[in-house]
Motif scaffolding. Sequence first.
Motif, mmCIF file in Angstrom:
data_model
loop_
_atom_site.group_PDB
_atom_site.id
_atom_site.type_symbol
_atom_site.label_atom_id
_atom_site.label_comp_id
_atom_site.label_asym_id
_atom_site.label_seq_id
_atom_site.Cartn_x
_atom_site.Cartn_y
_atom_site.Cartn_z
ATOM 1 N N MET A 96 7.584 3.003 5.307
ATOM 2 C CA MET A 96 7.867 1.734 5.985
ATOM 3 C C MET A 96 8.128 1.875 7.481
ATOM 4 O O MET A 96 8.536 0.912 8.130
ATOM 5 N N ALA A 97 7.903 3.047 8.061
ATOM 6 C CA ALA A 97 8.255 3.270 9.466
ATOM 7 C C ALA A 97 7.590 2.257 10.395
ATOM 8 O O ALA A 97 8.228 1.728 11.314
ATOM 9 N N HIS A 98 6.311 1.985 10.189
ATOM 10 C CA HIS A 98 5.627 1.005 11.031
ATOM 11 C C HIS A 98 6.146 -0.407 10.777
ATOM 12 O O HIS A 98 6.368 -1.182 11.717
ATOM 13 N N PHE A 99 6.331 -0.758 9.510
ATOM 14 C CA PHE A 99 6.770 -2.110 9.158
ATOM 15 C C PHE A 99 8.130 -2.430 9.782
ATOM 16 O O PHE A 99 8.380 -3.565 10.193
ATOM 17 N N MET A 100 9.000 -1.427 9.838
ATOM 18 C CA MET A 100 10.354 -1.637 10.357
ATOM 19 C C MET A 100 10.367 -1.910 11.857
ATOM 20 O O MET A 100 11.394 -2.320 12.404
ATOM 21 N N ARG A 101 9.249 -1.704 12.530
ATOM 22 C CA ARG A 101 9.202 -1.872 13.986
ATOM 23 C C ARG A 101 8.299 -3.023 14.425
ATOM 24 O O ARG A 101 8.017 -3.158 15.609
ATOM 25 N N CYS A 102 7.860 -3.823 13.482
ATOM 26 C CA CYS A 102 7.040 -4.992 13.815
ATOM 27 C C CYS A 102 7.956 -6.183 14.091
ATOM 28 O O CYS A 102 8.686 -6.635 13.200
ATOM 29 N N TYR A 103 7.911 -6.679 15.313
ATOM 30 C CA TYR A 103 8.812 -7.750 15.743
ATOM 31 C C TYR A 103 8.025 -8.877 16.406
ATOM 32 O O TYR A 103 6.846 -8.725 16.754
ATOM 33 N N LYS A 104 8.711 -10.004 16.554
ATOM 34 C CA LYS A 104 8.155 -11.151 17.265
ATOM 35 C C LYS A 104 9.065 -11.486 18.440
ATOM 36 O O LYS A 104 10.280 -11.269 18.380
ATOM 37 N N ASN A 146 12.466 0.497 -0.557
ATOM 38 C CA ASN A 146 12.169 -0.422 -1.658
ATOM 39 C C ASN A 146 13.228 -1.511 -1.821
ATOM 40 O O ASN A 146 13.232 -2.222 -2.826
ATOM 41 N N GLU A 147 14.114 -1.651 -0.835
ATOM 42 C CA GLU A 147 15.223 -2.596 -0.954
ATOM 43 C C GLU A 147 14.732 -4.025 -1.162
ATOM 44 O O GLU A 147 15.281 -4.772 -1.986
ATOM 45 N N SER A 148 13.700 -4.432 -0.447
ATOM 46 C CA SER A 148 13.220 -5.818 -0.540
ATOM 47 C C SER A 148 12.556 -6.115 -1.879
ATOM 48 O O SER A 148 12.291 -7.277 -2.196
ATOM 49 N N LEU A 149 12.289 -5.082 -2.680
ATOM 50 C CA LEU A 149 11.620 -5.270 -3.971
ATOM 51 C C LEU A 149 12.611 -5.423 -5.118
ATOM 52 O O LEU A 149 12.214 -5.741 -6.238
ATOM 53 N N LEU A 182 11.519 9.758 2.008
ATOM 54 C CA LEU A 182 11.691 10.781 0.973
ATOM 55 C C LEU A 182 12.781 10.391 -0.020
ATOM 56 O O LEU A 182 12.588 10.480 -1.242
ATOM 57 N N ILE A 183 13.925 9.949 0.491
ATOM 58 C CA ILE A 183 15.028 9.576 -0.392
ATOM 59 C C ILE A 183 14.648 8.354 -1.232
ATOM 60 O O ILE A 183 14.987 8.269 -2.418
ATOM 61 N N SER A 184 13.916 7.419 -0.652
ATOM 62 C CA SER A 184 13.500 6.218 -1.392
ATOM 63 C C SER A 184 12.541 6.561 -2.522
ATOM 64 O O SER A 184 12.611 5.979 -3.610
ATOM 65 N N GLU A 185 11.635 7.501 -2.277
ATOM 66 C CA GLU A 185 10.693 7.889 -3.326
ATOM 67 C C GLU A 185 11.405 8.655 -4.438
ATOM 68 O O GLU A 185 11.094 8.483 -5.622
ATOM 69 N N ILE A 186 12.383 9.492 -4.069
ATOM 70 C CA ILE A 186 13.187 10.163 -5.103
ATOM 71 C C ILE A 186 13.961 9.120 -5.904
ATOM 72 O O ILE A 186 14.030 9.177 -7.134
ATOM 73 N N SER A 233 1.413 -6.914 -7.562
ATOM 74 C CA SER A 233 0.093 -6.571 -8.092
ATOM 75 C C SER A 233 0.116 -5.228 -8.812
ATOM 76 O O SER A 233 -0.578 -5.044 -9.811
ATOM 77 N N PHE A 234 0.905 -4.283 -8.315
ATOM 78 C CA PHE A 234 1.069 -3.008 -9.020
ATOM 79 C C PHE A 234 1.595 -3.262 -10.429
ATOM 80 O O PHE A 234 1.085 -2.714 -11.411
ATOM 81 N N GLU A 235 2.637 -4.081 -10.535
ATOM 82 C CA GLU A 235 3.238 -4.363 -11.840
ATOM 83 C C GLU A 235 2.260 -5.098 -12.749
ATOM 84 O O GLU A 235 2.135 -4.779 -13.937
ATOM 85 N N LEU A 236 1.563 -6.088 -12.210
ATOM 86 C CA LEU A 236 0.626 -6.882 -13.002
ATOM 87 C C LEU A 236 -0.507 -6.025 -13.552
ATOM 88 O O LEU A 236 -0.976 -6.235 -14.681
ATOM 89 N N ASN A 237 -0.947 -5.047 -12.763
ATOM 90 C CA ASN A 237 -2.073 -4.201 -13.158
ATOM 91 C C ASN A 237 -1.641 -2.922 -13.868
ATOM 92 O O ASN A 237 -2.473 -2.051 -14.136
ATOM 93 N N GLY A 238 -0.342 -2.796 -14.154
ATOM 94 C CA GLY A 238 0.145 -1.645 -14.903
ATOM 95 C C GLY A 238 0.100 -0.338 -14.146
ATOM 96 O O GLY A 238 -0.049 0.733 -14.744
ATOM 97 N N LYS A 239 0.240 -0.398 -12.822
ATOM 98 C CA LYS A 239 0.201 0.799 -11.992
ATOM 99 C C LYS A 239 1.611 1.254 -11.628
ATOM 100 O O LYS A 239 2.510 0.436 -11.439
ATOM 101 N N SER A 240 1.783 2.561 -11.509
ATOM 102 C CA SER A 240 3.069 3.112 -11.096
ATOM 103 C C SER A 240 3.240 2.928 -9.594
ATOM 104 O O SER A 240 2.359 3.299 -8.818
ATOM 105 N N TRP A 241 4.370 2.361 -9.208
ATOM 106 C CA TRP A 241 4.632 2.087 -7.795
ATOM 107 C C TRP A 241 4.972 3.368 -7.055
ATOM 108 O O TRP A 241 5.811 4.151 -7.492
ATOM 109 N N LYS A 242 4.303 3.582 -5.935
ATOM 110 C CA LYS A 242 4.621 4.682 -5.032
ATOM 111 C C LYS A 242 5.242 4.083 -3.778
ATOM 112 O O LYS A 242 4.686 3.160 -3.175
ATOM 113 N N THR A 243 6.390 4.586 -3.391
ATOM 114 C CA THR A 243 7.091 4.059 -2.222
ATOM 115 C C THR A 243 6.186 4.071 -0.996
ATOM 116 O O THR A 243 5.552 5.079 -0.686
ATOM 117 N N VAL A 244 6.123 2.948 -0.309
ATOM 118 C CA VAL A 244 5.317 2.848 0.908
ATOM 119 C C VAL A 244 6.135 3.355 2.089
ATOM 120 O O VAL A 244 7.323 3.041 2.221
#
Length: 425
Positions: A157-165, A367-370, A405-409, A144-155
């Motif tokens: 991911m600390a919380h996402f990396m710890r969500c498990y089932k 941003n690896e999954s992107l 930090l490294i991902s955003e750089i 959606s960022f790309e479709l709307n012409g927005k600059s992507w800012k790295t999210v």
Amino acid sequence: MNRENEIFEKEMLGKSLREMFFEMNAEMQERFQEIKNKFLEAKINESSGDEDIFVETVLVKKEDVFKMDGAFFPVIDRRDIPDENYEDIYLENVYLNLSLRKIDEVLEREFLGWIDVDGDNYEIKVRLVKDERYFDEIKKLHSSFELNGKSWKTVNMAHFMRCYKIKLTEHDFDISQNILEKIQNGEYEFTYDFEEIQDKVLRGRKLLWNIEKKKIISTIFVRPTKIDLSFEYTINFEDNEQVLVSNHKNEDILCCYYSGKNKLHIVSKKNTGDVWDVFSIKSIEKCRKMLEIYEKNGENQENYFHFTNFRNNSFIDKIRKKNKNTRSRAFLEKYFLEYEFTKDKILLKDINFKENIEKNLDTYDCNESLKNEFQKGYSNKKPKLNFLLEIKDFDDYSEDKVSFLISEIQNDYNEFECRGYLYGE
């Protein structure tokens, strides 16, 4: 004669001072005008849909989700679809409040558990499996960022990396379709023995972010093109939100553009619908007010409560958007100083371009999954840009902060392969 010389010298000195004053005044006026022009240009860009979009996540107990309504919303708002073939049965979602190193250690282990089915207690075995649905949501947001012409800012991911089932791997009773549906609906009670990480496996939690998924009705008019007809729709939105439209499965949206701060135009091939799926991103100011209320009420009991990618944009940042090729150590150091959750905690000690350095931090690319296969294929062929860092008060989330930090750089310095290391190790 001396008197005449003295008068002449004073007159010449006066002329020189006056000329110098007018020259300096003219130069100052020219410089001020240049600064004002750049400031005006930055403000125009800001008001024409070029504002940065920031994402924050919070982890709360399920019963407290309603308290955050209006500012934070569930990242995942749907249940898993039951596997009718009984191959992959997931019992519940959990959050692992552990370092990523420790998580890697426990992923291959099986743990004992028990389920109460209609008064009968059965022993089961389970494993922890990463919940990929959260990464799918990040991919949708990025599209959606790309479709709307927005600059992507790295999210962050600390919380996402710890969500498990919790995945059921072994059981000694028959699972009918009825039992399976009750498991998915949370109608059975489970207990687990996660051994030394028992207190770190958090149950009954919900991950929220400042993004609301909703449908918005738009206006419509027909705009002819050289080949066929496309249809232009307009969405109006509020001051305290930013809107990104999502494309449908058949990719019928051609492009989007903003006019002013509160109007989004959609050019689409379809002519049958005026209801659009959008990401409505709530303002950081609104989110912070909600967090302040939540904390004042004593609800914040967990130190991993809230993560963000927000930073205040300086005047220099706004001007620099027009010159993204700026490269200097000073600009690199800004990344380590301007994020509130890393400032004074992660210090940049040195930078080098060495090819081979022994890894001493367990970091990851947010941003690896992107990335597509082509991007992944040549990423390790780039020259190396190594950041040597000092981490104060090292904890379970320190390596996540470095990863962000490294991902955003890396996101901004795409010509390099950016890597982070502990200084002096």
